[in-house]
Scaffold this motif. Structure first.
Motif, PDB file in Angstrom:
ATOM      1  N   GLU A 139       0.712  -1.470  -0.184  1.00  0.00           N
ATOM      2  CA  GLU A 139      -0.003   0.099   0.044  1.00  0.00           C
ATOM      3  C   GLU A 139       0.886   1.137   0.026  1.00  0.00           C
ATOM      4  O   GLU A 139       0.471   2.198  -0.567  1.00  0.00           O
ATOM      5  CB  GLU A 139      -0.733  -0.230   1.255  1.00  0.00           C
ATOM      6  N   VAL A 189       2.457   1.822  -3.190  1.00  0.00           N
ATOM      7  CA  VAL A 189       1.376   2.381  -4.356  1.00  0.00           C
ATOM      8  C   VAL A 189       1.596   3.996  -4.121  1.00  0.00           C
ATOM      9  O   VAL A 189       1.517   4.728  -5.240  1.00  0.00           O
ATOM     10  CB  VAL A 189      -0.062   2.075  -4.077  1.00  0.00           C
ATOM     11  N   VAL A 241       2.461   6.561  -7.223  1.00  0.00           N
ATOM     12  CA  VAL A 241       1.784   7.518  -7.660  1.00  0.00           C
ATOM     13  C   VAL A 241       2.488   8.915  -7.609  1.00  0.00           C
ATOM     14  O   VAL A 241       2.459   9.723  -8.567  1.00  0.00           O
ATOM     15  CB  VAL A 241       0.346   7.656  -6.683  1.00  0.00           C
ATOM     16  N   ILE A 266       3.325  11.147 -10.956  1.00  0.00           N
ATOM     17  CA  ILE A 266       2.717  12.626 -10.836  1.00  0.00           C
ATOM     18  C   ILE A 266       3.741  13.454 -10.997  1.00  0.00           C
ATOM     19  O   ILE A 266       4.059  14.304 -11.958  1.00  0.00           O
ATOM     20  CB  ILE A 266       1.940  12.956  -9.785  1.00  0.00           C
ATOM     21  N   LEU A 310       4.595  13.071 -14.535  1.00  0.00           N
ATOM     22  CA  LEU A 310       3.857  13.780 -15.523  1.00  0.00           C
ATOM     23  C   LEU A 310       3.699  15.229 -15.489  1.00  0.00           C
ATOM     24  O   LEU A 310       3.601  15.912 -16.566  1.00  0.00           O
ATOM     25  CB  LEU A 310       2.427  13.104 -15.147  1.00  0.00           C
ATOM     26  N   MET A 357       0.833  18.890  -8.377  1.00  0.00           N
ATOM     27  CA  MET A 357      -0.248  19.362  -9.071  1.00  0.00           C
ATOM     28  C   MET A 357      -0.427  20.551  -9.089  1.00  0.00           C
ATOM     29  O   MET A 357      -1.020  21.133 -10.276  1.00  0.00           O
ATOM     30  CB  MET A 357      -1.572  18.713  -7.999  1.00  0.00           C
ATOM     31  N   GLN A 402     -21.470  10.076 -18.516  1.00  0.00           N
ATOM     32  CA  GLN A 402     -20.928  11.796 -18.571  1.00  0.00           C
ATOM     33  C   GLN A 402     -19.789  11.739 -19.594  1.00  0.00           C
ATOM     34  O   GLN A 402     -18.779  11.180 -19.622  1.00  0.00           O
ATOM     35  CB  GLN A 402     -20.245  12.182 -17.057  1.00  0.00           C
ATOM     36  N   VAL A 431      -6.761   4.783   1.078  1.00  0.00           N
ATOM     37  CA  VAL A 431      -5.473   5.145   0.412  1.00  0.00           C
ATOM     38  C   VAL A 431      -5.250   5.078  -1.040  1.00  0.00           C
ATOM     39  O   VAL A 431      -4.915   5.947  -1.741  1.00  0.00           O
ATOM     40  CB  VAL A 431      -4.309   4.449   1.282  1.00  0.00           C
ATOM     41  N   ILE A 432      -5.771   3.752  -1.500  1.00  0.00           N
ATOM     42  CA  ILE A 432      -5.640   3.531  -2.786  1.00  0.00           C
ATOM     43  C   ILE A 432      -6.536   4.477  -3.776  1.00  0.00           C
ATOM     44  O   ILE A 432      -6.239   4.944  -4.793  1.00  0.00           O
ATOM     45  CB  ILE A 432      -5.667   1.945  -3.177  1.00  0.00           C
ATOM     46  N   SER A 445      -5.007   7.811  -3.869  1.00  0.00           N
ATOM     47  CA  SER A 445      -3.912   8.036  -4.858  1.00  0.00           C
ATOM     48  C   SER A 445      -4.476   7.813  -6.220  1.00  0.00           C
ATOM     49  O   SER A 445      -3.807   8.559  -7.059  1.00  0.00           O
ATOM     50  CB  SER A 445      -2.973   6.618  -4.614  1.00  0.00           C
ATOM     51  N   MET A 446      -5.560   7.049  -6.581  1.00  0.00           N
ATOM     52  CA  MET A 446      -5.619   6.721  -8.108  1.00  0.00           C
ATOM     53  C   MET A 446      -6.682   8.234  -8.267  1.00  0.00           C
ATOM     54  O   MET A 446      -6.210   8.603  -9.645  1.00  0.00           O
ATOM     55  CB  MET A 446      -6.708   5.519  -8.098  1.00  0.00           C
ATOM     56  N   ALA A 460      -5.855  11.182  -7.380  1.00  0.00           N
ATOM     57  CA  ALA A 460      -4.421  12.218  -7.718  1.00  0.00           C
ATOM     58  C   ALA A 460      -3.800  11.913  -9.137  1.00  0.00           C
ATOM     59  O   ALA A 460      -3.818  12.838  -9.756  1.00  0.00           O
ATOM     60  CB  ALA A 460      -3.509  12.101  -6.678  1.00  0.00           C
ATOM     61  N   LEU A 461      -3.821  10.787  -9.406  1.00  0.00           N
ATOM     62  CA  LEU A 461      -3.123  10.319 -10.687  1.00  0.00           C
ATOM     63  C   LEU A 461      -4.150  10.621 -11.830  1.00  0.00           C
ATOM     64  O   LEU A 461      -3.598  11.137 -12.761  1.00  0.00           O
ATOM     65  CB  LEU A 461      -2.895   8.723 -10.657  1.00  0.00           C
ATOM     66  N   LEU A 499      -6.442  12.898 -11.983  1.00  0.00           N
ATOM     67  CA  LEU A 499      -6.452  14.467 -12.231  1.00  0.00           C
ATOM     68  C   LEU A 499      -5.357  14.786 -12.836  1.00  0.00           C
ATOM     69  O   LEU A 499      -5.429  15.844 -13.560  1.00  0.00           O
ATOM     70  CB  LEU A 499      -6.705  14.838 -10.822  1.00  0.00           C
ATOM     71  N   ALA A 500      -4.403  14.281 -12.484  1.00  0.00           N
ATOM     72  CA  ALA A 500      -3.062  14.700 -13.060  1.00  0.00           C
ATOM     73  C   ALA A 500      -2.971  14.375 -14.456  1.00  0.00           C
ATOM     74  O   ALA A 500      -2.443  15.377 -15.180  1.00  0.00           O
ATOM     75  CB  ALA A 500      -1.570  14.008 -12.357  1.00  0.00           C
ATOM     76  N   LEU A 501      -3.422  13.181 -14.953  1.00  0.00           N
ATOM     77  CA  LEU A 501      -3.597  12.839 -16.481  1.00  0.00           C
ATOM     78  C   LEU A 501      -4.373  13.860 -17.132  1.00  0.00           C
ATOM     79  O   LEU A 501      -4.444  14.163 -18.339  1.00  0.00           O
ATOM     80  CB  LEU A 501      -4.041  11.482 -16.480  1.00  0.00           C
ATOM     81  N   ILE A 516      -5.205  16.952 -16.068  1.00  0.00           N
ATOM     82  CA  ILE A 516      -4.298  18.339 -16.188  1.00  0.00           C
ATOM     83  C   ILE A 516      -3.462  18.355 -17.539  1.00  0.00           C
ATOM     84  O   ILE A 516      -3.655  19.082 -18.466  1.00  0.00           O
ATOM     85  CB  ILE A 516      -3.301  18.482 -15.151  1.00  0.00           C
ATOM     86  N   LYS A 517      -2.876  16.956 -17.750  1.00  0.00           N
ATOM     87  CA  LYS A 517      -1.886  16.573 -18.949  1.00  0.00           C
ATOM     88  C   LYS A 517      -2.874  16.848 -20.237  1.00  0.00           C
ATOM     89  O   LYS A 517      -2.435  17.480 -21.058  1.00  0.00           O
ATOM     90  CB  LYS A 517      -1.370  15.537 -18.819  1.00  0.00           C
ATOM     91  N   LYS A 553      -3.986  20.439 -20.907  1.00  0.00           N
ATOM     92  CA  LYS A 553      -2.800  21.051 -21.703  1.00  0.00           C
ATOM     93  C   LYS A 553      -2.618  21.002 -23.134  1.00  0.00           C
ATOM     94  O   LYS A 553      -2.356  21.785 -23.914  1.00  0.00           O
ATOM     95  CB  LYS A 553      -1.546  20.815 -20.677  1.00  0.00           C
TER      96      LYS A 553
END
Lengths: 229, 111
Positions: free
Chosen positions: A64, A67, A71, A75, A78, A225, B22, B78-79, B82-83, B85-86, B88-90, B92-93, B96
């Protein structure tokens, strides 16, 4: 018309789920009964959720934490901008004063949640999130530059690596002592009297490592971010 | 008890419906989060016992809820964070590169 087909699909799925969930049988609780009866003697922690998370399923928790590490690095990969260009908004004096007043208390709360994770609700993940909040609040009120100056990016990556390495080293001590990876009571660690602050063997050490790692990792995620061109 | 399972089903299907219909990517991420919260409620429900207290064995307890699903719920939280955040980062990319977060627009731009 375009939204009718998903709706029908969802309704079929919902009926299947309701058949599955509403008619489910009595759950076999033999494992949890074992944990409830002998978990405190075996791990030395009175908070059984933490005992399961860091002792019985410590390897799971290592995955965990990995992970979050993955991430954070994904990020950072990215969004590879060096400088944060989010403009610092200007607030009234009350906001700055309040934030600088509560930041030490937030740090104490995070440390309390981490160190007392085996006695009360909390633990490494919760305390780590509270510690990451310090970085987020600093960035929102005082701007990214000030936040970067107070808690450098290099320090954050160092803290995250340190937490992860500590977790693995504590696990390896179990192997060196002639038992499994992440062994607690079977290895050298003394479990202490359940309910004391220094009890639970590796559990509080692992909590500390996870707290450092999660706090730094979430701060890195937030820092990356807000970066843009 | 059955009523709570009904809430899980409704929340999960709501999240799934949002994901399927959506076209705004931020809303899709919200749908993922709704479905995930349904999952966490299900995990807590599976460990519930009638009249149970939190699994902290400090002396004064009679019935304790099942601690294993709660540990799994922590993993799921937790996971899930994290997912999110990932994703949202994608997004943002993507914004852009294409200047939009609408999935249909992006599909139109690239074949």
């Amino acid at each position: 018309m375009k939204k009718i087909f998903p709706l029908i699909l969802i309704l079929i799925f919902a009926s299947l789920l309701s058949v599955l969930l509403l008619n489910h049988q009595v759950i076999d609780r033999s494992l949890s009964d074992h944990y409830l009866q002998s978990g405190v003697e075996e791990t030395g922690a009175i908070n059984l959720v933490t005992a399961i998370l860091f002792d019985y399923r410590g390897f799971d928790t290592l995955g965990e934490a990995t992970v979050i590490f993955g991430v954070a690095s994904a990020i950072a990969f990215l969004v590879p901008k060096k400088r944060a260009t989010m403009l610092a908004a200007t607030f009234s004096v009350a906001v700055y004063q309040t934030i600088s007043f509560i930041l030490p208390f937030l740090g104490v709360l995070g440390l309390y949640l981490i160190l007392y994770g085996h006695l009360s609700p909390g633990g490494g993940f919760t305390g780590g999130v509270v510690i990451a909040t310090i970085s987020i609040l600093l960035t929102i009120t005082f701007g990214p530059d000030y936040s970067e100056k107070r808690w450098r990016y290099k320090t954050k990556t160092l803290m995250e690596s340190f937490g992860g390495m500590t977790f693995i080293f504590i696990g390896l001590i179990g192997i060196l002592a002639g038992s499994n990876f992440l062994a607690n009571g079977q290895a050298l660690f003394s479990l202490g009297k359940p309910g004391d602050l220094f009890s639970g063997g590796t559990i509080s050490l692992l909590n500390l490592a996870t707290g450092i790692k999660v706090g730094a990792g979430l701060a890195i995620i937030f820092n990356c971010m807000i970066k843009e061109e | 008890m059955k009523f709570a399972y009904l809430i899980v089903i409704i929340l999960f299907c709501q999240g799934l419906y949002i994901i399927l219909t959506q076209s705004n990517l931020i809303k899709v991420v919200m749908g993922f989060n709704i479905a995930e919260s349904a999952l966490i409620i299900l995990l807590v429900l599976l460990g519930y016992r009638e009249g149970g207290t939190a699994p902290i064995l400090d002396g004064d307890y009679t019935i304790v809820v099942d601690p294993i699903p709660q540990a799994l719920a922590l993993t799921a939280i937790v996971i899930g964070a994290s997912m999110t955040a990932l994703m949202l980062a994608l997004i943002i990319k993507l914004h852009k590169r294409y200047g939009t977060v609408d999935i249909n627009e992006i599909r139109r731009l690239r074949g």
